[in-house]
Design a protein around this motif. Sequence first.
Motif, PDB file in Angstrom:
ATOM      1  N   LEU A 118       0.699  -1.265  -0.062  1.00 43.81           N
ATOM      2  CA  LEU A 118      -0.041   0.100   0.184  1.00 43.81           C
ATOM      3  C   LEU A 118       1.077   1.403   0.090  1.00 43.81           C
ATOM      4  O   LEU A 118       2.012   1.025   0.733  1.00 43.81           O
ATOM      5  N   ILE A 119       0.509   2.425  -0.741  1.00 37.63           N
ATOM      6  CA  ILE A 119       1.232   3.456  -0.854  1.00 37.63           C
ATOM      7  C   ILE A 119       0.341   4.489  -0.036  1.00 37.63           C
ATOM      8  O   ILE A 119      -0.678   4.886  -0.245  1.00 37.63           O
ATOM      9  N   ALA A 120       1.240   4.903   0.933  1.00 44.62           N
ATOM     10  CA  ALA A 120       0.754   5.971   1.942  1.00 44.62           C
ATOM     11  C   ALA A 120       1.486   7.330   1.633  1.00 44.62           C
ATOM     12  O   ALA A 120       2.155   7.487   0.952  1.00 44.62           O
ATOM     13  N   ASP A 121       0.882   8.175   2.357  1.00 42.72           N
ATOM     14  CA  ASP A 121       1.525   9.619   2.204  1.00 42.72           C
ATOM     15  C   ASP A 121       2.642   9.978   3.108  1.00 42.72           C
ATOM     16  O   ASP A 121       3.633  10.548   2.843  1.00 42.72           O
ATOM     17  N   SER A 122       2.329   9.461   4.600  1.00 35.72           N
ATOM     18  CA  SER A 122       3.418   9.740   5.434  1.00 35.72           C
ATOM     19  C   SER A 122       3.334   8.804   6.504  1.00 35.72           C
ATOM     20  O   SER A 122       2.137   8.649   7.053  1.00 35.72           O
ATOM     21  N   ALA A 141       2.687   1.821  18.563  1.00 34.92           N
ATOM     22  CA  ALA A 141       1.943   2.384  17.758  1.00 34.92           C
ATOM     23  C   ALA A 141       2.591   3.203  16.599  1.00 34.92           C
ATOM     24  O   ALA A 141       3.840   3.538  16.929  1.00 34.92           O
ATOM     25  N   VAL A 142       2.058   3.372  15.519  1.00 35.54           N
ATOM     26  CA  VAL A 142       2.556   4.217  14.435  1.00 35.54           C
ATOM     27  C   VAL A 142       1.601   5.055  13.839  1.00 35.54           C
ATOM     28  O   VAL A 142       0.353   4.468  13.565  1.00 35.54           O
ATOM     29  N   CYS A 143       1.973   6.148  13.390  1.00 32.07           N
ATOM     30  CA  CYS A 143       0.875   7.263  12.564  1.00 32.07           C
ATOM     31  C   CYS A 143       1.049   6.841  11.100  1.00 32.07           C
ATOM     32  O   CYS A 143       2.292   6.703  10.582  1.00 32.07           O
ATOM     33  N   ILE A 144       0.011   6.682  10.434  1.00 30.18           N
ATOM     34  CA  ILE A 144       0.000   6.682   9.021  1.00 30.18           C
ATOM     35  C   ILE A 144      -0.987   7.416   8.326  1.00 30.18           C
ATOM     36  O   ILE A 144      -2.271   7.434   8.675  1.00 30.18           O
TER      37      ILE A 144
END
Length: 191
Positions: A118-122, A141-144
Motif C-alpha cells: 500500500l502506498i501511503a502519504d506519510s 503505535a505508528v501514525c500512517i
Amino acid sequence: MREQQLPARSAKSDWTPAPQQAAFRQIMNCFAYPGRVSVLETDAEHALPLLLATLVDREVSLADPQALLDEDEHRRLGAHLAGPEKARFVVFPGQCPPDFLPALGSLENPEQGATLILIADSFAAGARVHLSGPGIPVETAVCIQGIDPTWWQKREQWNSGFPMGVDMIVVAGRQVLGLPRTTRLTAKGAR
C-alpha cells in the motif's frame, strides 16, 4: 495531503545487487519487528521500485491495477501481470479502498497468500495504528497518513482464518513498514 508522485520511477542503482540485498534485509527486519519504519536507500524519489525489484521476479505474479508503475518498470521487473484477486504481490494506493478479494492461500499452502503493498502519504501524521503480536514486546503505535480505514477492516477479515491471509507492506516515500498477518492492528483517528 500531498499528492503522490506516481507512477514511480526507479533509479539505476535499484537494479544492482548491493542495494537489493540491503533492501531485502531491511524489509525482513520490518516483518520481524512490526511497527519499526525503515528507510530504503535509493536514489529514486520513491522506494516502491526498489522494493519490487527486491521482492518480485519472473517467477511470481504482480497486480498493479492503478498503474502505479509505468510500462518500463513492469518490463524491468518481468513479473507475470495478474488481477489483484490472483497475484502474489498487489500494489495499490492506500487512499483507495480495496474492491477485490486477494489470494489468501490455503491451509495446506498459507504462503500463497498475497503480499499487499500500500502506498501511503506519510508516517509522520495521520491515523494512529496500534500494533501487537509476535515481534512486538507489548504494544506499539505508528501514525500512517493516506490509508483508507477500509484496508484495516478488510485486513482483519482476510486474516481471520489464520494461517491463511495476507501480509502488508506500507510505503511512504522511501520509508517502509511491514505488517505480517500475525500482527494484530487497531486503527484510531482519521486517515
